[in-house]
Enzyme design. Structure first.
Site, PDB file in Angstrom:
ATOM      1  N   LYS A  92     -11.956 -14.576  -6.894  1.00  0.00           N
ATOM      2  CA  LYS A  92     -13.102 -15.047  -7.668  1.00  0.00           C
ATOM      3  C   LYS A  92     -14.083 -13.914  -7.945  1.00  0.00           C
ATOM      4  O   LYS A  92     -14.657 -13.811  -9.031  1.00  0.00           O
ATOM      5  CB  LYS A  92     -13.810 -16.186  -6.931  1.00  0.00           C
ATOM      6  CG  LYS A  92     -14.920 -16.804  -7.787  1.00  0.00           C
ATOM      7  CD  LYS A  92     -15.487 -18.065  -7.201  1.00  0.00           C
ATOM      8  CE  LYS A  92     -16.509 -18.658  -8.169  1.00  0.00           C
ATOM      9  NZ  LYS A  92     -17.173 -19.849  -7.621  1.00  0.00           N
TER      10      LYS A  92
ATOM     11  N   ALA B   5     -29.033 -29.752  -2.338  1.00  0.00           N
ATOM     12  CA  ALA B   5     -28.251 -30.690  -3.148  1.00  0.00           C
ATOM     13  C   ALA B   5     -28.608 -30.538  -4.619  1.00  0.00           C
ATOM     14  O   ALA B   5     -29.166 -31.433  -5.242  1.00  0.00           O
ATOM     15  CB  ALA B   5     -28.481 -32.127  -2.680  1.00  0.00           C
TER      16      ALA B   5
ATOM     17  N   GLU C 176     -28.164 -12.941  -7.287  1.00  0.00           N
ATOM     18  CA  GLU C 176     -27.292 -12.693  -6.137  1.00  0.00           C
ATOM     19  C   GLU C 176     -26.582 -11.338  -6.267  1.00  0.00           C
ATOM     20  O   GLU C 176     -25.392 -11.216  -6.006  1.00  0.00           O
ATOM     21  CB  GLU C 176     -26.249 -13.803  -6.017  1.00  0.00           C
ATOM     22  CG  GLU C 176     -26.825 -15.145  -5.631  1.00  0.00           C
ATOM     23  CD  GLU C 176     -25.730 -16.192  -5.434  1.00  0.00           C
ATOM     24  OE1 GLU C 176     -25.557 -16.654  -4.291  1.00  0.00           O
ATOM     25  OE2 GLU C 176     -25.044 -16.532  -6.413  1.00  0.00           O
TER      26      GLU C 176
ATOM     27  N   SER D 110     -23.697 -17.548 -14.992  1.00  0.00           N
ATOM     28  CA  SER D 110     -24.759 -18.158 -14.185  1.00  0.00           C
ATOM     29  C   SER D 110     -25.841 -17.137 -13.854  1.00  0.00           C
ATOM     30  O   SER D 110     -27.030 -17.475 -13.780  1.00  0.00           O
ATOM     31  CB  SER D 110     -24.162 -18.738 -12.906  1.00  0.00           C
ATOM     32  OG  SER D 110     -23.489 -17.734 -12.160  1.00  0.00           O
TER      33      SER D 110
END
Length: 954
Positions: A204, A8, A285, A273
């Site tokens: 994307k 979260a 990533e 990011s």
């Protein structure tokens, strides 16, 4: 539905808070200070769409949550293989795992018909480690179009975007997807269920596969990458190769590479990011974003030398995908080889090197050097990174100016210029009409397209909103000033300037005082009714001049009746002109919204007027129009006049706030761009101040002119500045042609504008949805027509507030029960209703305040007074965001009354700030110890445990 958000962070907490706000049972799995803050105070979301607060259950122990229906995975993709201990307690047969990841997912070929069905993508699922933790059949794909960041522990700043596209790997529309989508929508998010989610994944990925790794290699922002010729071509090559891979796999992206590139470039001077993760020392990533597409390219036989080269570079730059040790705040060396030792190796040693890629290798290294080692002097005289010149450039870029203009993309410039010319062609005759509505000299309508439009283009944040004269604010202004001075007189113009100044200052004050929320007090229902009333009033006001009649009444109904009585004295030349102008304008709209029908009609009317000398035949014409630029001067400041006009300025400010915010937000959402309402408030306030100093009247964000610009291809405020240049030419060279413009033709243009404001379709939609809302809209319309525009807007705001109070006075309260499948459902409050024998969990539907507190007493009386024995009554605070003094007194009395009946009164889902309120009011002491539960489920379990416990010995 029971949802667990694992990880979260910014996105996860935002989704969890929205779901809980919509009534879903949510559990957040987090750690550290962020977890501690969410446990104590809940989640606060700061958003351009409106701030909100929620208090879902938060923990670091998944066993505390237990099996759930949906797991929303907010972790990075590289963490999936190690997430088994977190996920195991949450999963049961049928649990869906929604992975909000970037790049190629581990389940990509699961359920995909064709030769590769069931194949494992090694880069995304190395050795099957991810599939062992999350079976592909449990996976639900998710593509996130949302940006958020953690502002502070427990506080999420939502930047832009609310869309989370989801879909089953096999393309079916499953019940679990549909249920989750409905829960997201109930929380205020967009969650379409896609049959072909893989195309969304590639869409994307088109941007991420290129901009993310190149930003790490160059340390450049997305705007810098898009502007630099070398990186621009490099990124486009990577995107073309990626699109070809997707097409070979049968999932081509839904838009072109060029359009996707433009969309990414619009983000401007922001870091990706991946670059932020790199600078923060986090894992990257790169496997799912870059290595997986390279693997798939080899699988389907697509040559992807640029992708392979960039992957080799990024792989060497980040061994083990970790940032080399660096002291906090340490600046990078100016030497790319000192900064990235791996780059010293020859290009042919890179994995994936091909001879064809040699030029690209030299190119990217040159780009790296140019981005990080700029020589003093030389070509363009660029300075070193530590020089004052670079610092100055950085500070200028950080200033809140030209956000709707920059970055300027060369490929978009021609379209913006053409859109600006189109905007000027359509707007010039329209703003002449607005000047007439306002009672101002017609040339002042052109002035609204000069300084005010330019000022907003520089200071506003919206790339699309067009600011200029507007019918609604012109009508309010004209209705007020007509009783204070003769229309068009010097005193009238001075009063209009003072009204614009007051309006601008009020808008700036609204920004300083953070009063942008006032836009919410003019509901859509009331706005439709208000604009319809304005349209009727303005249209009726133009009929006398269109028919060549003279009337003296100023109020709408008397004026209309006087016009009807004068019909025998029609002037047929004016009638013929009016019919011709209306016909041309309507024909232009039928052909295309880009067709400047009003401009064509005005030009033809002038030509006919001159050729037939209509002035000599009794047709009134405009007369002399001043040539040249407006004279800059401060508006006449008079305390008495300011006091008289302050109410009108406030009314216009509310209309500007509501209309401009809705328009800017709509186009920002359409183009998936950021929208800063506070920056737009500064731009609108400054634009009105500029109007006051340039001799014109109040300006507003125009939905119609914004639509014209957007449909003509305008994508930035460069279109507005182009329109300013065209109007400048008209003022300097062409005002003489307006001398012979027939007044009837101008009135006809205004009439068409006014008729467009009459939103019959909107009124019908409101009627279809709610008769009560329709009554509110109709009452607003009648008030504007009968009482006048100024009094009508004041009444409209009052009606909006009353309508809001009507909803909050009668909230939809309910008793919570468990369904046979174990999910919560709400049932109406009826005599004797129970959650289960001896227990009532009662949810109050809105904040508790003096006007609706009696509803709580009535419901509790109904629930406790009938039915079987009642032991516990739990008041669920999930929808209660505030408790006022009167309501606190009511809660105390309810607590005491239930105690007399031997019923324990408890509470659940109490937000942190509300709990503090209850403590100040002394409610906590009245409730006694152990009266608070995090969720209704926790209260139910506590009640059941108490009932199952053996009774105490006598």
């Amino acid at each position: 539905m029971k949802v667990a958000v694992v990880g979260a962070g910014a996105i996860g907490a935002y989704v969890g808070a929205a779901l809980q706000r919509g009534g879903t049972e949510v559990h957040l799995l987090a750690r550290g200070a962020h977890l501690a803050a969410m446990r104590e105070h809940g989640v606060t979301v700061l958003s351009p769409r409106g701030d909100f607060h929620a208090h879902p259950h938060a923990t670091d122990d998944p066993a505390e949550i237990g099996p759930v229906d949906i797991v929303f995975l907010g972790l990075k993709a590289y963490s999936y293989a190690d997430s088994g201990p977190l996920l195991a307690p949450l999963l049961h047969q049928g649990t869906g795992v929604i992975a909000a990841q970037n790049g190629i997912p581990w389940w990509y070929f699961h359920g995909m018909p064709g030769p590769h069905e069931g194949r494992r993508v090694e880069a995304a699922d190395p050795g099957g480690a991810v599939s062992a933790v999350i079976p592909p059949e449990a996976a639900i794909g998710c593509v996130v179009y949302c940006s958020a960041e953690i502002d502070s522990p427990g506080v999420i700043r939502h930047v832009e975007g609310t869309r989370f596209s989801i879909g089953e790997p096999d393309g079916t529309i499953s019940q679990r997807c549909s249920s989750f989508s409905q829960a997201m929508v109930a929380g205020g998010l967009k969650c379409p269920v896609e049959k072909d989610l893989r195309s969304d994944i590639w869409l994307k990925l088109l941007g991420n596969v290129a901009f993310n790794p190149v930003s790490v290699l160059t340390r450049a922002t997305m705007g810098d990458i898009a502007r630099h010729p070398g990186t621009r071509q490099l990124v486009l090559n990577m995107m073309y190769e990626t699109a070809e891979i997707a097409a070979r796999l049968g999932n081509p992206p839904k838009i072109s590479v060029e359009r996707r590139f433009d969309g990414a470039a619009k983000v401007g001077d922001h870091k990706t990011s991946m670059l932020m993760d790199f600078e923060a020392g986090k894992l990257l990533e790169t496997d799912v974003l870059l290595k997986a597409p390279v693997e798939l390219a080899r699988l389907v036989g697509v040559a992807a030398p640029t992708l392979e080269l960039v992957y080799a570079l990024i792989d060497l730059l980040t061994p083990d995908k970790r940032l080399p040790e660096r002291r906090a705040g340490e600046r990078c060396s100016r030497s790319p080889t000192a900064r990235v030792p791996a780059l010293r190796r020859p290009a042919r040693e890179f994995r994936g090197y091909t001879p064809e890629a040699a030029v690209s290798a030299r190119g990217i290294l040159a780009v790296c050097r140019s981005a990080n080692t700029r020589p003093r002097g030389g070509n363009g005289g660029e300075a070193m990174p530590d020089s004052p010149a670079v610092d100055l450039r950085g500070r200028l870029r950080a200033l809140p100016v030209a956000r709707g203009l920059l970055p300027i993309r060369r490929s978009q410039v021609p379209a913006d210029l053409l859109a600006g010319v189109t905007l000027a062609a359509v707007s010039i005759p329209v703003v002449l009409g607005y000047a007439k509505i306002a009672g101002m000299p017609v040339v002042t309508g052109l002035y609204t397209l000069l300084l005010p439009l330019a000022v907003f283009a520089v200071l506003g944040s919206s790339r699309h909103l067009v600011v200029g004269g507007d019918s609604a604010t012109a009508a309010i202004l004209g209705a007020t000033l007509s009783g204070l001075a003769v229309a068009g007189s010097p005193r009238y113009v001075r009063l209009a300037g003072l009204a614009a100044l007051l309006t601008g200052l009020l808008l700036l004050l609204a920004r300083v005082a953070r009063l942008a929320f006032l836009t919410n007090f003019l509901s859509r229902t009331v706005l439709v009714g208000f604009l319809t009333g304005v349209g009727i009033s303005v249209a009726a006001g133009q009929l006398p001049e269109m028919l060549g009649l003279t009337v003296t009444d100023r109020q709408t109904l008397p004026k209309f009746l006087q016009t009807a009585r004068a019909l025998p004295h029609l002037h047929w030349a004016d009638v013929a002109l009016s019919i011709g102008v209306v016909g041309i304008v309507l024909a232009g709209r039928l052909i295309s919204r880009k067709t400047p029908g009003a401009l064509i009609a005005i030009i033809l009317a002038i030509v006919v007027s001159r050729a037939a000398d209509l002035a000599a035949h009794g047709v009134a014409v405009l007369g002399q129009v001043p040539r040249g630029l407006p004279r800059l001067a401060a508006p006449a400041l008079d305390r008495h006049d300011a006091a008289v006009l302050l109410g009108t300025a406030a009314a216009m400010s509310v209309v500007i706030l509501a209309q401009s915010a809705v328009t800017a937000r709509t186009y920002a959402a359409t183009h998936e761009e950021a929208f800063d309402q506070n920056a737009d408030l500064v731009g609108l306030g400054a634009a009105n101040v500029a109007a006051a100093f340039s001799g014109t009247f109040v300006v507003n964000g125009s939905p119609t002119q914004t639509q014209v610009t957007d449909s003509a291809g305008g994508r930035s405020q460069l279109a507005s500045l182009t329109a300013v240049a065209v109007v400048l030419i008209v003022l300097l060279l062409l005002t003489g042609t307006l001398t012979q413009l027939p007044i009837a033709a101008l009135a006809a243009v205004v009439f068409v504008i006014a008729v467009r404001l009459i939103d019959l379709a909107g009124m019908r939609r409101i009627l279809a949805y709610s008769r009560a809302e329709f009554a509110v809209a109709l009452l607003t319309t009648v008030a504007v027509v009968v009482m006048g525009v100024e009094d009508g807007i004041a009444l409209a705001v009052v009606i909006s507030i009353i309508n809001h109070l009507r909803h909050s006075y009668r909230p939809l309260n309910s008793v919570m029960r468990k369904s046979p499948t174990g999910h919560w459902k709400a049932v109406p409050v009826t005599p004797g209703a129970r959650t289960e024998n001896g227990l009532v969990i009662y949810r109050f539907g809105t904040s508790l305040y003096y006007a609706n507190a009696s509803r709580l007493v009535d419901d509790v009386t109904v629930l406790a007074g009938e039915g079987g024995p009642l032991r516990w009554l739990v008041l669920d605070f999930a929808a209660i965001g505030d408790v006022d003094y009167t309501a606190a007194g009511v809660l105390s009395r309810v607590t005491e009354e239930l105690r007399k009946r031997d019923v324990r009164f408890l509470v659940s889902s109490v937000l942190g700030p509300v709990r503090k309120e209850l403590d100040r009011y002394g409610i906590n002491d009245a409730l006694g110890p152990g009266a608070y539960y995090e969720t209704p489920g926790e209260a139910l379990e506590a009640f059941q445990a108490r009932q199952a416990a053996p009774p105490p010995p006598a």
